[in-house]
Design a protein around this motif. Structure first.
Motif, PDB file in Angstrom:
ATOM      1  N   GLU A  66     -57.802 -57.532 -40.342  1.00  0.00           N
ATOM      2  CA  GLU A  66     -57.202 -57.533 -39.010  1.00  0.00           C
ATOM      3  C   GLU A  66     -57.914 -58.527 -38.091  1.00  0.00           C
ATOM      4  OE1 GLU A  66     -57.213 -53.521 -37.599  1.00  0.00           O
ATOM      5  OE2 GLU A  66     -55.961 -52.811 -39.250  1.00  0.00           O
ATOM      6  N   LEU A  67     -59.245 -58.581 -38.173  1.00  0.00           N
ATOM      7  CA  LEU A  67     -60.004 -59.560 -37.386  1.00  0.00           C
ATOM      8  C   LEU A  67     -59.651 -60.977 -37.824  1.00  0.00           C
ATOM      9  CD1 LEU A  67     -63.510 -57.887 -37.277  1.00  0.00           C
ATOM     10  CD2 LEU A  67     -62.155 -58.498 -35.293  1.00  0.00           C
ATOM     11  N   TYR A  68     -59.558 -61.194 -39.123  1.00  0.00           N
ATOM     12  CA  TYR A  68     -59.229 -62.511 -39.670  1.00  0.00           C
ATOM     13  C   TYR A  68     -57.854 -62.970 -39.170  1.00  0.00           C
ATOM     14  CZ  TYR A  68     -58.777 -66.233 -43.126  1.00  0.00           C
ATOM     15  OH  TYR A  68     -58.625 -67.453 -43.738  1.00  0.00           O
ATOM     16  N   ASP A  69     -56.900 -62.051 -39.116  1.00  0.00           N
ATOM     17  CA  ASP A  69     -55.549 -62.379 -38.656  1.00  0.00           C
ATOM     18  C   ASP A  69     -55.487 -62.616 -37.146  1.00  0.00           C
ATOM     19  OD1 ASP A  69     -54.651 -62.189 -41.249  1.00  0.00           O
ATOM     20  OD2 ASP A  69     -53.914 -60.130 -41.026  1.00  0.00           O
ATOM     21  N   ALA A  70     -56.476 -62.155 -36.405  1.00  0.00           N
ATOM     22  CA  ALA A  70     -56.494 -62.289 -34.939  1.00  0.00           C
ATOM     23  C   ALA A  70     -57.254 -63.531 -34.481  1.00  0.00           C
ATOM     24  CB  ALA A  70     -57.101 -61.038 -34.319  1.00  0.00           C
ATOM     25  N   GLN A  71     -57.455 -64.493 -35.374  1.00  0.00           N
ATOM     26  CA  GLN A  71     -58.179 -65.709 -35.009  1.00  0.00           C
ATOM     27  C   GLN A  71     -57.513 -66.410 -33.830  1.00  0.00           C
ATOM     28  OE1 GLN A  71     -59.252 -68.392 -38.249  1.00  0.00           O
ATOM     29  NE2 GLN A  71     -58.689 -66.748 -39.636  1.00  0.00           N
ATOM     30  N   LEU A  72     -58.341 -67.054 -33.005  1.00  0.00           N
ATOM     31  CA  LEU A  72     -57.927 -67.842 -31.846  1.00  0.00           C
ATOM     32  C   LEU A  72     -57.325 -67.000 -30.731  1.00  0.00           C
ATOM     33  CD1 LEU A  72     -56.415 -70.943 -33.665  1.00  0.00           C
ATOM     34  CD2 LEU A  72     -58.748 -70.615 -32.841  1.00  0.00           C
ATOM     35  N   GLN A  73     -57.527 -65.700 -30.777  1.00  0.00           N
ATOM     36  CA  GLN A  73     -57.063 -64.817 -29.713  1.00  0.00           C
ATOM     37  C   GLN A  73     -58.271 -64.267 -28.961  1.00  0.00           C
ATOM     38  OE1 GLN A  73     -53.964 -62.011 -30.599  1.00  0.00           O
ATOM     39  NE2 GLN A  73     -53.515 -63.045 -32.534  1.00  0.00           N
ATOM     40  N   SER A  74     -58.033 -63.857 -27.722  1.00  0.00           N
ATOM     41  CA  SER A  74     -59.080 -63.201 -26.952  1.00  0.00           C
ATOM     42  C   SER A  74     -59.121 -61.736 -27.350  1.00  0.00           C
ATOM     43  CB  SER A  74     -58.806 -63.329 -25.455  1.00  0.00           C
ATOM     44  OG  SER A  74     -58.867 -64.681 -25.072  1.00  0.00           O
ATOM     45  N   VAL A  75     -60.321 -61.247 -27.666  1.00  0.00           N
ATOM     46  CA  VAL A  75     -60.473 -59.869 -28.135  1.00  0.00           C
ATOM     47  C   VAL A  75     -61.656 -59.205 -27.443  1.00  0.00           C
ATOM     48  CG1 VAL A  75     -59.469 -60.310 -30.409  1.00  0.00           C
ATOM     49  CG2 VAL A  75     -61.907 -60.563 -30.084  1.00  0.00           C
TER      50      VAL A  75
END
Length: 101
Positions: free
Chosen positions: A64-73
Motif C-alpha cells: 500500500e505504501l509502495y502504491d502511494a508513491q509521490l503522494q502526501s501522507v
C-alpha cells in the motif's frame, strides 16, 4: 549487608527498566517516494524538516505504501533510533493519504 544487597538490586533493576524502555511512537507528514537504485531501493518520506526511511514487516502495508508513491501522507510508527544511510528510520504501523483541498 542485607540492606546493601537490596539497594544494589533496586538500582540494577531501575537501570534495566530505563535501558529497555519502549520506543516512542511518532507521526510525520510528508511526500512519499522510492529511493535508491535497483535492487537496493527503499521507501522514504520527505518531510519539511527531515528525511525518513520507512520500513515495515507487514507485506500488505508495504504494498500500500509502495502504491502511494509521490503522494502526501501521514505516517504513524515507531522511531527505533537506528539509521539507514544516515537517515532516521521509522517502523511504519499505519499511514493515511492526505487529500489536498
Amino acid at each position: 549487608m542485607k540492606k546493601l544487597l537490596i539497594s544494589f538490586f533496586i538500582i540494577i533493576l531501575a537501570f534495566m527498566l530505563v535501558s529497555f524502555s519502549k520506543n516512542k511512537s511518532v507521526t510525520v507528514e510528508g511526500r512519499l517516494g522510492l529511493y535508491g537504485n535497483e535492487p537496493f531501493t527503499y521507501l522514504g518520506l520527505t518531510a519539511e524538516d527531515d528525511f525518513y526511511v520507512l520500513q515495515t514487516d507487514d507485506k500488505q502495508l508495504y504494498k500500500e505504501l509502495y502504491d502511494a508513491q509521490l503522494q502526501s501522507v501521514k505516517v504513524t510508527g515507531v522511531m527505533n533510533g537506528s539509521e539507514y544511510l544516515t537517515h532516521k528510520v521509522i517502523i511504519v504501523e499505519e499511514f493515511e493519504i492526505i487529500k489536498k483541498k
